[in-house]
Design a protein around this motif. Structure first.
Motif, short mmCIF file in Angstrom:
data_model
loop_
_atom_site.label_atom_id
_atom_site.label_comp_id
_atom_site.label_asym_id
_atom_site.label_seq_id
_atom_site.Cartn_x
_atom_site.Cartn_y
_atom_site.Cartn_z
N UNK A 48 0.84 -1.19 0.00
CA UNK A 48 0.00 0.00 0.00
C UNK A 48 0.89 1.24 0.00
N UNK A 49 0.25 2.41 -0.04
CA UNK A 49 1.00 3.65 0.11
C UNK A 49 1.67 3.69 1.47
N UNK A 50 2.80 4.34 1.56
CA UNK A 50 3.56 4.35 2.80
C UNK A 50 2.79 4.99 3.95
N UNK A 51 2.02 6.04 3.65
CA UNK A 51 1.28 6.73 4.70
C UNK A 51 -0.19 6.79 4.30
N UNK A 52 -1.00 6.07 5.02
CA UNK A 52 -2.42 5.98 4.71
C UNK A 52 -3.21 6.88 5.65
N UNK A 53 -4.43 7.18 5.26
CA UNK A 53 -5.31 7.94 6.13
C UNK A 53 -6.73 7.45 5.93
N UNK A 54 -7.55 7.59 6.96
CA UNK A 54 -8.95 7.21 6.91
C UNK A 54 -9.79 8.42 7.29
N UNK A 55 -10.74 8.78 6.44
CA UNK A 55 -11.64 9.88 6.76
C UNK A 55 -12.52 9.47 7.93
N UNK A 56 -13.20 10.42 8.53
CA UNK A 56 -14.09 10.12 9.65
C UNK A 56 -15.20 9.17 9.19
N UNK A 57 -15.68 9.34 7.96
CA UNK A 57 -16.71 8.44 7.44
C UNK A 57 -16.18 7.02 7.28
N UNK A 58 -14.95 6.89 6.77
CA UNK A 58 -14.35 5.56 6.63
C UNK A 58 -14.12 4.91 7.99
N UNK A 59 -13.69 5.71 8.95
CA UNK A 59 -13.49 5.18 10.30
C UNK A 59 -14.81 4.69 10.90
N UNK A 60 -15.86 5.45 10.72
CA UNK A 60 -17.17 5.04 11.23
C UNK A 60 -17.64 3.76 10.55
N UNK A 61 -17.39 3.66 9.24
CA UNK A 61 -17.79 2.47 8.50
C UNK A 61 -17.07 1.23 8.98
N UNK A 62 -15.74 1.32 9.13
CA UNK A 62 -14.97 0.18 9.59
C UNK A 62 -15.31 -0.16 11.04
N UNK A 63 -15.45 0.85 11.88
CA UNK A 63 -15.82 0.63 13.27
C UNK A 63 -17.12 -0.17 13.36
N UNK A 64 -18.11 0.21 12.58
CA UNK A 64 -19.41 -0.45 12.64
C UNK A 64 -19.33 -1.88 12.13
#
Length: 316
Positions: A123-139
Motif C-alpha cells: 500500500x501507500x507508505x502513509x495511509x489515512x482514513x476519513x471520519x466516514x471511513x473510520x465510522x464504517x470500519x468501526x461499525x
C-alpha cells in the motif's frame, strides 16, 4: 505515525547494538557493510521458516542457518528515507519475539507478522482514513465481533466479511446478506445507500444493521475492537483466519503502523437491525433504466420501525 529516534544513530558500518534484553534470543540493531539500517534476530535454535519466501517491498530478508544451534534472521532496509516505517516494522517484530520465547513458536509468529507487513508495504507508505471511513470500519467490526461471530463462529464469519470489497454487501452468508451502515447520532437516523446493489440480493434474506455513533474520547477505538477479534480468532480459529482478517483490515485501508493521525473513538448510541423486504424503502436495479449505472440515496430509519427486528431473531 509518531516519529521515533533512529536507533542506528552513532553506529558505524558493520556494527551492531543490542535492541532488547528481555528475551532469551539476541536482538540487535545493525548497520551492514554498505551502511544500510537493519535488524538482526538470532534464535537459540536452528529453525527454518516453513512458509514460502516472503517478499517485503524495499526490505531485504536474509536467513542464515549455517551456525549450529542458531538461526540468524536479518532485515535490511534498502532506502534510508523509509527508516520510520522500517523502525515500526522492527519494533513490531521485537514485541513478537518478546512474547514468544520458544524458538519455533517465535518463528511462526514472525511469519504471520511478516505476511501482514507484506500486504501493508504494497500500500501507500502513509495511509489515512476519513471520519466516514473510520465510522464504517468501526461499525463493521462491531457487527463482526458482537453479532456475526457469536452466531456463526470465527471461521465462517471472517470468510463472510466482504467489507473491503465495496461493490458487495458487507457480509455475504450462505442464505443471507448483511449491509452495515453507520451515521452520526447528532444528525438524525438517516443512512446513505451508495449503490443499487447494497440493499438488493437474490439470496433469501437481506438485513440492514445500523449503528448510531458519537465520536468521544471515552469511546472505543477501531484498534480495541480489532484486538478483541484477534483474540477470538487466536482462541477459536486458525492462523489462516487471522491472516485473512489482517489482510482485509489492510485492504480496507486500516494499517495503524502507517496512519498519519490518531484515529477517533466512538460510542454506540443505538444498534438496530432491519429486515429488508419487498416493502422496505429502497431502489433496486429493476427500478431504474439500464442506462442508469450509479445511484445514491438516503433512508430515514426513524420511519422504518415496521421493518425492525430484535437481535434474538436475527440470523435464526
Amino acid at each position: 505515525m509518531i516519529t521515533k529516534n533512529k536507533p542506528w544513530v552513532g553506529m558505524d558500518r558493520q556494527s551492531q547494538r543490542r535492541a532488547d534484553a528481555e528475551t532469551p534470543h539476541n536482538l540487535f540493531w545493525i548497520i551492514d557493510p554498505q551502511g544500510n539500517f537493519g535488524l538482526r534476530i538470532q534464535t537459540k535454535d536452528n529453525i527454518k521458516f516453513v512458509e514460502e519466501k516472503i517478499s517485503l517491498k524495499g526490505i531485504q530478508l536474509i536467513i542464515d542457518n549455517t551456525v549450529a544451534n542458531k538461526t540468524d534472521f536479518f532485515l535490511i532496509l534498502q532506502n534510508k528515507e523509509d527508516w520510520e516505517i522500517f523502525y515500526t516494522l522492527c519494533d513490531d517484530l521485537i514485541k513478537v519475539v518478546r512474547d514468544n520465547p520458544n524458538g519455533k513458536e517465535m518463528i511462526s509468529a514472525i511469519e504471520l507478522r511478516l505476511k501482514r507487513w507484506q500486504h501493508l508495504l504494497k500500500q501507500n507508505k502513509h495511509l489515512s482514513l476519513s471520519i466516514e471511513q473510520q465510522m464504517g470500519l468501526f461499525s463493521e467490526l462491531m457487527c463482526l465481533k458482537n453479532i456475526v461471530i457469536p452466531k456463526l463462529g470465527v471461521e465462517q464469519s471472517i470468510l463472510a466479511w466482504n467489507g473491503p470489497d465495496f461493490d458487495k454487501q458487507d457480509f455475504l452468508l450462505d442464505d443471507a446478506v448483511l449491509e452495515v451502515k453507520s451515521y452520526r447520532t447528532s444528525k438524525g437516523d438517516t443512512v446513505s445507500i451508495s449503490s443499487l446493489k447494497q440493499l438488493y440480493s437474490e439470496k433469501e434474506s437481506i438485513y440492514l444493521v445500523a449503528y448510531a455513533l458519537t465520536a468521544s474520547e471515552n469511546g472505543t477505538s477501531i484498534e480495541e475492537i480489532a484486538a478483541d477479534i484477534r483474540q477470538l480468532i487466536i482462541i477459536n480459529g486458525t492462523n489462516y483466519d487471522l491472516d485473512l482478517f489482517e489482510s482485509r483490515l489492510i485492504a480496507y485501508g486500516y494499517a495503524p503502523e502507517t496512519l498519519n493521525e490518531e484515529l477517533k473513538s466512538f460510542i454506540v448510541d443505538h444498534q438496530r437491525v432491519f429486515k429488508v423486504t419487498e416493502e422496505f424503502p429502497r431502489i433496486t436495479p429493476q427500478d431504474v433504466k439500464a442506462q442508469i449505472t450509479s445511484v445514491k440515496y438516503f433512508v430515514d430509519l426513524s420511519k422504518c420501525s415496521e421493518f425492525e427486528i430484535c437481535l434474538e431473531k436475527f440470523l435464526k
